[in-house]
Design a protein around this motif. Structure first.
Motif, short mmCIF file in Angstrom:
data_model
loop_
_atom_site.label_atom_id
_atom_site.label_comp_id
_atom_site.label_asym_id
_atom_site.label_seq_id
_atom_site.Cartn_x
_atom_site.Cartn_y
_atom_site.Cartn_z
N LYS A 1 49.76 53.91 -3.97
CA LYS A 1 49.65 52.50 -3.93
C LYS A 1 50.68 51.94 -3.06
CE LYS A 1 47.63 51.54 -8.36
NZ LYS A 1 47.99 50.67 -9.73
N PHE A 2 50.50 50.97 -2.10
CA PHE A 2 51.29 50.09 -1.33
C PHE A 2 51.91 49.02 -2.26
CE2 PHE A 2 49.30 51.89 2.11
CZ PHE A 2 50.25 52.20 3.18
N SER A 3 53.33 48.84 -1.87
CA SER A 3 53.70 47.42 -2.56
C SER A 3 53.35 46.11 -1.98
CB SER A 3 55.41 47.57 -2.23
OG SER A 3 55.73 47.51 -1.12
N ASN A 4 53.36 45.05 -2.69
CA ASN A 4 52.64 44.06 -1.77
C ASN A 4 53.27 43.65 -0.55
OD1 ASN A 4 50.50 43.44 -3.49
ND2 ASN A 4 51.46 41.78 -4.67
N ASP A 5 54.52 43.85 -0.53
CA ASP A 5 55.22 43.43 0.79
C ASP A 5 55.07 44.46 1.85
OD1 ASP A 5 57.08 45.57 0.16
OD2 ASP A 5 58.64 44.40 -0.27
N GLY A 6 54.11 45.47 1.51
CA GLY A 6 53.93 46.82 2.45
C GLY A 6 54.94 47.56 3.05
N LYS A 7 56.21 47.33 2.22
CA LYS A 7 57.30 48.22 2.66
C LYS A 7 57.36 49.53 1.94
CE LYS A 7 59.98 44.13 4.03
NZ LYS A 7 61.27 43.37 3.72
N ASP B 1 55.91 41.29 -7.08
CA ASP B 1 57.00 40.75 -6.09
C ASP B 1 57.32 42.00 -5.44
OD1 ASP B 1 58.30 42.09 -8.44
OD2 ASP B 1 59.51 40.30 -8.99
N SER B 2 56.91 43.22 -5.82
CA SER B 2 57.53 44.80 -5.13
C SER B 2 58.73 44.97 -5.79
CB SER B 2 57.60 44.35 -3.55
OG SER B 2 56.24 44.11 -2.97
N GLN B 3 59.31 44.36 -6.87
CA GLN B 3 60.68 44.55 -7.11
C GLN B 3 60.77 45.65 -8.23
OE1 GLN B 3 63.64 41.35 -7.75
NE2 GLN B 3 62.52 40.15 -6.10
N PHE B 4 59.69 45.92 -8.95
CA PHE B 4 59.80 46.93 -9.84
C PHE B 4 58.62 47.67 -10.12
CE2 PHE B 4 62.15 43.20 -11.48
CZ PHE B 4 63.35 43.53 -11.77
N ILE B 5 58.96 49.06 -10.92
CA ILE B 5 57.63 49.99 -10.57
C ILE B 5 57.45 50.31 -12.06
CG2 ILE B 5 57.12 52.30 -10.48
CD1 ILE B 5 58.80 51.45 -7.70
N HIS C 1 57.44 52.40 -18.90
CA HIS C 1 58.68 52.59 -18.45
C HIS C 1 58.71 51.75 -17.07
CE1 HIS C 1 60.10 56.16 -20.87
NE2 HIS C 1 58.65 56.10 -21.08
N VAL C 2 59.97 51.10 -16.90
CA VAL C 2 60.05 50.07 -16.10
C VAL C 2 61.24 50.49 -15.10
CG1 VAL C 2 60.12 47.87 -15.10
CG2 VAL C 2 59.12 48.38 -17.27
N TRP C 3 61.14 50.47 -13.86
CA TRP C 3 62.33 50.63 -12.82
C TRP C 3 62.67 49.90 -11.94
CZ3 TRP C 3 58.81 54.55 -14.13
CH2 TRP C 3 59.46 55.69 -15.01
N ASN C 4 63.75 49.74 -11.59
CA ASN C 4 63.95 48.60 -10.47
C ASN C 4 63.84 49.52 -9.13
OD1 ASN C 4 65.65 47.88 -8.25
ND2 ASN C 4 66.42 46.25 -9.75
N ALA C 5 62.97 48.89 -8.30
CA ALA C 5 62.56 49.79 -6.92
C ALA C 5 63.77 50.05 -5.88
CB ALA C 5 61.52 49.19 -6.20
N GLU C 6 64.56 48.89 -5.86
CA GLU C 6 65.66 49.04 -4.83
C GLU C 6 66.77 49.91 -5.31
OE1 GLU C 6 68.53 46.19 -2.18
OE2 GLU C 6 67.17 45.20 -3.62
N SER C 7 67.31 50.04 -6.72
CA SER C 7 68.22 50.89 -7.03
C SER C 7 67.91 52.08 -7.78
CB SER C 7 68.98 50.01 -8.27
OG SER C 7 68.36 49.80 -9.28
N GLY C 8 66.54 52.02 -8.31
CA GLY C 8 66.19 53.30 -8.86
C GLY C 8 66.30 53.45 -10.26
N MET C 9 67.01 52.52 -10.65
CA MET C 9 67.58 52.36 -12.02
C MET C 9 66.57 51.99 -13.07
SD MET C 9 70.82 53.22 -11.94
CE MET C 9 71.52 52.79 -13.78
N LYS C 10 66.26 52.73 -14.26
CA LYS C 10 65.35 52.42 -15.33
C LYS C 10 66.10 50.89 -16.10
CE LYS C 10 63.03 55.56 -17.50
NZ LYS C 10 62.61 56.53 -18.37
N PHE D 1 49.20 35.99 -11.75
CA PHE D 1 50.00 35.36 -12.87
C PHE D 1 50.98 36.49 -13.58
CE2 PHE D 1 46.04 32.81 -12.94
CZ PHE D 1 46.65 31.85 -12.95
N MET D 2 51.96 36.00 -14.12
CA MET D 2 52.92 36.96 -14.67
C MET D 2 52.50 37.60 -15.69
SD MET D 2 56.01 37.99 -13.93
CE MET D 2 57.35 38.89 -14.76
N THR D 3 51.39 38.54 -15.84
CA THR D 3 50.91 39.26 -16.86
C THR D 3 50.75 40.54 -16.64
OG1 THR D 3 48.82 38.58 -16.64
CG2 THR D 3 50.02 37.11 -18.09
N PHE D 4 50.46 41.67 -17.25
CA PHE D 4 49.67 42.76 -16.96
C PHE D 4 49.22 43.33 -17.99
CE2 PHE D 4 53.96 44.32 -18.56
CZ PHE D 4 53.74 45.57 -19.09
N ALA D 5 48.36 44.56 -18.05
CA ALA D 5 47.66 45.17 -19.03
C ALA D 5 47.85 46.52 -18.83
CB ALA D 5 46.16 44.87 -18.79
#
Length: 263
Positions: free
Chosen positions: A151-157, A200-204, A214-223, A244-248
Motif C-alpha cells: 500500500k502507498f501512503s496518502n501523501d505518496g511518499k 494522514d500518513s503518520q501512523f501504521i 498494533h499502531v506505530w509512528n511512521a516517522e520514528s518507527g516507535m510502537k 472521517f476519523m474512524t476505522f474498522a
C-alpha cells in the motif's frame, strides 16, 4: 453496540475473496474463490453482474482500483499483473513476472507498484507500463514469510509491505530504502493480516493473531499503542475511513473505532 447488516448479497456459485468499491455508486469488483478466477463487476443495488473480466488462470491475490478513474489492476498466482478498464471485458495490459505479485496504485493514479517474489518492488508508469518498470528496488529476501500486500501512503511518499509473518516493512517510495521494520505482533500461523496507513500518513496499523491492533509512528518507527477490540480470532481486515476519523477491524466479527477526546 451491535450492528446489523443492511443487506446480504450471496455469491454462492463463484465464492468471493477480494472486494473493492468502484467510483460508481453501489458497485464493486471482486475476485472469486470457486469455479474460475474471473473478476466480476457487480451492482449492489440490484445484485446483478455488469461485466466479467476473464484472464487469470490462478487465484487473484491483489486487486486495486485506480483512485482517479475506471482503471483497476489485479495480480495473481499465475505470475501476471493485468490492467483493466471497467468499461471493457478485455484486458488492457499484461505483465508477466518472475514470481507471485502483489500490486497497488499510488494515490494519484499515475503509477502502480508491484511487489514480486517477496523480494523486489517495481514501479510502473501507467501511461508507458509496456516499456517496463521505471524503478526497481531489491530488498533483502526473508525466507520465513511471503509478501501479502502493498500500500502507498496518502501523501505518496511511503510504501508499506505486509507479510504473512511477524513483520511489516516501510519503504521510501522514491528511493526504495527500508525505513523501518515493524514487529512484535503475533502471527505464527502465516495468516494474511491487512495493514493500513492512517489517512494522514503518520501512523501504521495492523491486526494480529490474538485479536489486538498494533499502531506505530511512521516517522520514528516507535510502537505507540496496542488496541484491544475484543476480537476472538486473527484480525485479517483493517481499513480506515477515507474521510472521517474512524476505522474498522474484522476477524469473524467486526469492530468500528472512534477516537476518544480527553476533556
Amino acid at each position: 453496540m451491535l450492528l446489523r447488516p443492511k443487506r446480504t448479497l450471496y455469491s454462492k456459485k463463484y465464492g468471493v475473496d477480494l472486494i473493492r468499491y468502484t467510483h460508481a455508486a453501489n458497485t464493486v469488483v471482486y475476485s472469486s474463490n470457486k469455479i474460475d478466477d474471473t473478476i466480476r463487476y457487480l451492482s449492489l443495488h440490484d445484485n446483478k453482474y455488469i461485466r466479467y473480466f476473464p484472464g487469470h488462470n490462478k487465484r487473484v491475490t491483489s486487486l486495486s482500483m485506480s483512485p482517479v478513474d475506471d482503471t483497476f489492476i489485479s495480480g495473481s498466482l499465475d505470475k501476471t499483473i493485468r490492467l483493466w478498464d471497467l468499461r471493457s471485458p478485455n484486458c488492457q495490459g499484461l505483465m508477466h513476472l518472475q514470481g507471485k505479485p502483489v500490486c497497488s496504485f499510488d494515490p494519484e493514479g499515475l503509477i502502480f507498484a508491484a511487489g514480486v517474489n517477496s523480494e523486489m518492488v517495481k514501479l510502473y508508469d501507467l501511461r508507458s507500463f509496456d516499456k517496463g518498470p521505471f524503478a526497481t528496488f531489491k530488498l533483502q529476501y526473508d525466507r520465513t514469510c511471503e509478501w501479502t500486500g502493498l500500500k502507498f501512503s496518502n501523501d505518496g511518499k511511503l510504501i508499506l509491505v505486509s507479510t504473512n509473518g511477524g513483520a511489516l516493512r516501510l519503504l521510501d517510495a522514491f528511493k526504495g530504502a527500508v525505513m523501518h521494520s515493524f514487529g512484535g505482533y503475533n502471527n505464527s500461523k502465516a495468516v494474511t493480516l491487512e495493514a493500513s496507513f492512517t489517512p494522514d500518513s503518520q501512523f501504521i496499523m495492523i491486526g494480529s493473531e490474538d485479536g489486538k491492533v498494533h499502531v506505530w509512528n511512521a516517522e520514528s518507527g516507535m510502537k505507540v499503542a496496542v488496541l484491544d477490540g475484543k476480537h476472538t480470532g486473527p484480525v485479517t481486515c483493517l481499513q480506515f475511513n477515507p474521510k472521517f476519523m474512524t476505522f474498522a477491524s474484522a476477524c469473524s466479527n467486526m469492530a468500528f473505532w472512534l477516537p476518544t477526546i480527553d476533556d
